[in-house]
Design an enzyme around this catalytic site. Structure first.
Site, PDB file in Angstrom:
ATOM      1  N   HIS A 156      -7.040  -6.799  -0.124  1.00  0.00           N
ATOM      2  CA  HIS A 156      -5.977  -5.797  -0.074  1.00  0.00           C
ATOM      3  C   HIS A 156      -4.874  -6.127   0.917  1.00  0.00           C
ATOM      4  O   HIS A 156      -3.702  -5.872   0.649  1.00  0.00           O
ATOM      5  CB  HIS A 156      -6.607  -4.434   0.241  1.00  0.00           C
ATOM      6  CG  HIS A 156      -5.639  -3.295   0.254  1.00  0.00           C
ATOM      7  ND1 HIS A 156      -4.955  -2.898  -0.868  1.00  0.00           N
ATOM      8  CD2 HIS A 156      -5.229  -2.476   1.255  1.00  0.00           C
ATOM      9  CE1 HIS A 156      -4.174  -1.865  -0.558  1.00  0.00           C
ATOM     10  NE2 HIS A 156      -4.314  -1.593   0.723  1.00  0.00           N
ATOM     11  N   ASP A 174       0.855  -1.206   0.000  1.00  0.00           N
ATOM     12  CA  ASP A 174       0.000   0.000   0.000  1.00  0.00           C
ATOM     13  C   ASP A 174       0.886   1.249   0.000  1.00  0.00           C
ATOM     14  O   ASP A 174       1.766   1.366  -0.849  1.00  0.00           O
ATOM     15  CB  ASP A 174      -0.958  -0.086   1.195  1.00  0.00           C
ATOM     16  CG  ASP A 174      -1.993   1.024   1.217  1.00  0.00           C
ATOM     17  OD1 ASP A 174      -1.779   2.026   1.927  1.00  0.00           O
ATOM     18  OD2 ASP A 174      -3.000   0.883   0.523  1.00  0.00           O
ATOM     19  N   TYR A 203     -11.889   8.405  -2.512  1.00  0.00           N
ATOM     20  CA  TYR A 203     -11.327   8.517  -1.161  1.00  0.00           C
ATOM     21  C   TYR A 203     -10.102   9.432  -1.121  1.00  0.00           C
ATOM     22  O   TYR A 203      -9.947  10.230  -0.190  1.00  0.00           O
ATOM     23  CB  TYR A 203     -11.010   7.129  -0.583  1.00  0.00           C
ATOM     24  CG  TYR A 203      -9.776   6.445  -1.128  1.00  0.00           C
ATOM     25  CD1 TYR A 203      -9.757   5.902  -2.412  1.00  0.00           C
ATOM     26  CD2 TYR A 203      -8.628   6.349  -0.356  1.00  0.00           C
ATOM     27  CE1 TYR A 203      -8.625   5.272  -2.903  1.00  0.00           C
ATOM     28  CE2 TYR A 203      -7.489   5.727  -0.837  1.00  0.00           C
ATOM     29  CZ  TYR A 203      -7.490   5.193  -2.122  1.00  0.00           C
ATOM     30  OH  TYR A 203      -6.359   4.585  -2.612  1.00  0.00           O
ATOM     31  N   TYR A 221      -1.523  11.416   1.985  1.00  0.00           N
ATOM     32  CA  TYR A 221      -2.384  11.768   0.860  1.00  0.00           C
ATOM     33  C   TYR A 221      -2.350  13.274   0.613  1.00  0.00           C
ATOM     34  O   TYR A 221      -2.366  13.734  -0.530  1.00  0.00           O
ATOM     35  CB  TYR A 221      -3.817  11.323   1.138  1.00  0.00           C
ATOM     36  CG  TYR A 221      -3.986   9.826   1.231  1.00  0.00           C
ATOM     37  CD1 TYR A 221      -3.931   9.187   2.470  1.00  0.00           C
ATOM     38  CD2 TYR A 221      -4.190   9.046   0.092  1.00  0.00           C
ATOM     39  CE1 TYR A 221      -4.075   7.808   2.562  1.00  0.00           C
ATOM     40  CE2 TYR A 221      -4.343   7.667   0.182  1.00  0.00           C
ATOM     41  CZ  TYR A 221      -4.277   7.049   1.416  1.00  0.00           C
ATOM     42  OH  TYR A 221      -4.418   5.692   1.514  1.00  0.00           O
TER      43      TYR A 221
END
Lengths: 315, 324
Positions: A294, A101, A150, A229
């Site tokens: 995931h 990730d 998201y 992010y």
């Protein structure tokens, strides 16, 4: 689990909590969002048994590591700087690197800018995409998937934290980790008001696991992790010098066929038809695990350990 | 000589740079990076010399300067931005690997290029500014505090301050204060004094530059101002943050360092010349030659143009296995 040592290392201006065990060549495990060193609990034990020194930090912004307040302190260069400092303080010249990730994104970039510090890489879930010089990262996601995607919803400081706070923490943790929903995660605000109860826990994610994560994120919050992010467009600006450069480290890439990343339009073709290989010429193996979502390293710990070990022992 | 220099605008890394070039485009490319407060014109002697000795010479006005774009905020002036600008130029010319020479801030860009993209650099000549090990516990602004408010770098930090101080003089005078300085200290002004007021203009011009040449600079800065150039200094702490991944990195690319023995920061026991001749510099730049030019000051490629041209040529020729 008790045999895992927990230490604090000072690196790149932060205190980093590091879980480690074993002796031998070093394998460095990098977790993602919203995760912790704990994601690698099975691999830490197995790799110690296999004759490696297995190391898994809480990355900057997570768990028991420091969380600088501004998102500007969370660019790819900051995080790779943390890891280079970590390796220097351990006296380690080159590592075997494993990423998942966000940890995979960090790992790709560590290989891009400090290939001399990485022997080989096993990366999971998130494949490498070269920077598009014409459009910033977050802007591209917004154009593709809309403002409820998201990544876009995570941008405004405080906004998604407010939404998360509406949900019981254990329910949130369960939702994050065990969902096998492959649709691109679009999360308008309304989603958080009427979140259905998640199904019963799968065998691989126990009540104890839920509590571990729930405790850490209740203490720490999500802002540290969300800052990655929020720094994506800044990272985009700062990684311009590496446009067009290939990643020249031996790589094995693993994903699950129920991982939402695998279902992003274009991804399957990119991974299987040579797109990824063009940018990662030493990509040696690609594995798609059937029926796996995931969080591969937790869903199928033994298989993932075997995949990683099978690759690293070649070097 | 400069009438034969071509100038054109090239798009790179999202901005337009004004780029001077001369010489046969089929020859190996030499990239020349100027410093503060200058333009490609600082390299006029080397452009002429190197292009007549088998090189295609490319010298941009860097981001923030003269006829190149000047993004408004200092956050757009990190070494990441500056190196990406340069990579874009090399891509434009289809050059896989270039010979690079940088002076002052141009040297800092060159060093950063060696860290970030060693694959694009055949050999690097640094004028005036060496590569220093990054201190992981001391960021630049904290280091500078120890020099007090008089240090020019400190005075350059606050947006608008230096611009206002410079504006009290006409641009020709500002350029003379910089270009003609013979100061070898670290440029620390006395208390309550702006550095631009402390720098002196000599009563006569030295023989290596004319009034007309200084006017070339003055005209450019009159138009473009000093904020772009000052933004490089304002991004120093950001640069320090960005460079964390290269903590302790050794630059193994063949490198030559050239400076005048009377350059800024060469006064006293802990000056630059002592550093570049020492073990620390050699340990982080092992493939290194050092040339110290007697009676040379900061703007060395203009003041000692023939010597600097020869030193650059002989270094790049050696890397190509050419001997004269």
């Amino acid at each position: 689990m008790e045999k895992i040592e927990h230490t604090t290392v000072s690196t790149n201006g932060i205190n980093m909590h590091v879980a480690s065990i074993g002796s031998g060549p070093v394998v460095l495990f990098l977790h993602g969002f919203p995760d912790l060193w704990y994601s690698w609990r099975h691999q830490l034990l197995s790799f110690a048994d296999l004759g490696y020194r297995a190391i898994a930090p809480d990355l900057r912004g997570y768990g028991d590591s420091d969380s600088p307040p501004s998102h500007e302190s969370y660019t790819l260069l900051h995080i790779v700087g943390d890891l280079v400092g970590l390796l220097d303080s351990l006296g380690v010249d080159q590592v075997f690197l494993v990423g998942h990730d966000w940890g995979a994104i960090i790992a790709w970039w560590m290989c891009m800018i400090r290939p001399d510090r990485v022997k080989a890489l096993v990366n999971m879930s998130v494949e490498f995409h070269p920077r598009n010089p014409s459009v910033k990262t977050v802007d591209a996601f917004k154009a593709l998937f809309g403002e409820d995607y998201y990544i876009c919803r995570f941008q405004e400081p405080g906004d998604i934290e407010e939404d998360f706070a509406l949900v019981d923490m254990k329910k949130l943790v369960n939702g994050f980790f065990t969902s096998h929903n492959t649709r691109p995660p679009c999360i308008p605000k309304s989603v958080f008001k009427y979140l259905p109860d998640p199904p019963a826990l799968p065998a691989w994610f126990t009540e104890q696991d839920v509590c571990f994560y729930a405790d850490k994120f209740s203490q720490k919050g999500f802002t540290g992790g969300l800052n990655y992010y929020r720094a994506m467009n800044l990272s985009w600006e700062l990684t311009a010098p590496w446009d067009g450069l290939q990643i020249k480290v031996p790589v094995k890439y693993i994903t699950g066929d129920l991982d939402p990343t695998y279902h992003i339009p274009g991804t399957k073709e990119y991974i299987h038809d040579g797109g990824l290989k063009k940018h990662v010429p030493f990509l040696q193996e690609v594995v798609v695990m059937e029926g796996v979502g995931h969080f591969l390293q937790q869903e199928k710990p033994k298989e993932i350990t075997d995949h990683i070990y099978g690759f690293f022992k070649k070097f | 000589m400069t009438s034969e220099v071509r100038e054109k605008k090239i798009k790179t890394n999202g901005i337009w740079l004004n780029v001077a070039d001369k010489g046969d485009e089929g020859e190996p490319l030499v990239l020349l990076l100027h410093g503060f407060p200058e333009t490609w014109f600082s390299w006029r002697h080397q452009i002429d010399f190197l292009s007549s000795h088998g090189y295609h010479v490319v010298a941009p006005d860097l981001r923030g300067y003269a006829d190149s774009d000047s993004p408004p905020t200092h956050e757009s002036y990190t070494v990441s931005h500056l190196v990406a600008d340069v990579i874009g130029l090399l891509d434009h010319y289809g050059t896989a690997q270039a010979f690079v020479a940088g002076h002052d801030w141009g040297a800092i860009i060159g060093w950063s290029l060696c860290l970030f993209r060693p694959d694009r650099v055949k050999g690097f000549v640094s004028l005036s500014v060496p590569y220093s090990p990054r201190d992981p516990n001391l960021k630049p602004s904290d280091l500078f505090k120890s020099f007090g408010d008089g240090l020019y770098i400190t005075q350059f930090q606050e947006p608008g301050r230096a611009e206002a101080a410079f504006a009290k003089h006409d641009c020709l005078t500002v350029m003379k204060k910089f270009l003609l300085t013979t100061r070898s200290d670290f440029w620390v002004a006395p208390p309550n004094t702006e550095i631009i007021d402390d720098l002196e203009v000599p009563s006569t011009l030295p023989d290596w530059i004319t009034e007309e040449e200084i006017q070339v600079y003055a005209d450019k800065f009159q138009k473009s101002g000093f904020t772009g150039p000052l933004n490089y200094y304002r991004a120093m702490d950001l640069n320090w943050e960005i460079l964390a991944p290269w903590q302790g990195y050794k630059i193994v690319i063949p490198t030559k360092f050239i400076a005048g023995d009377k350059d800024i920061g060469n006064e006293g026991a802990n000056g630059t010349i002592k550093y570049v001749k020492g073990e620390m510099f050699k340990s982080i730049v092992p493939n290194l030659e050092v040339v110290v030019i007697e009676d040379g000051h900061h703007f060395i490629q203009q003041e000692k143009s023939e010597r600097v041209s020869q030193e650059i040529l002989s270094f790049f020729n050696k890397l190509r296995n050419i001997t004269e």
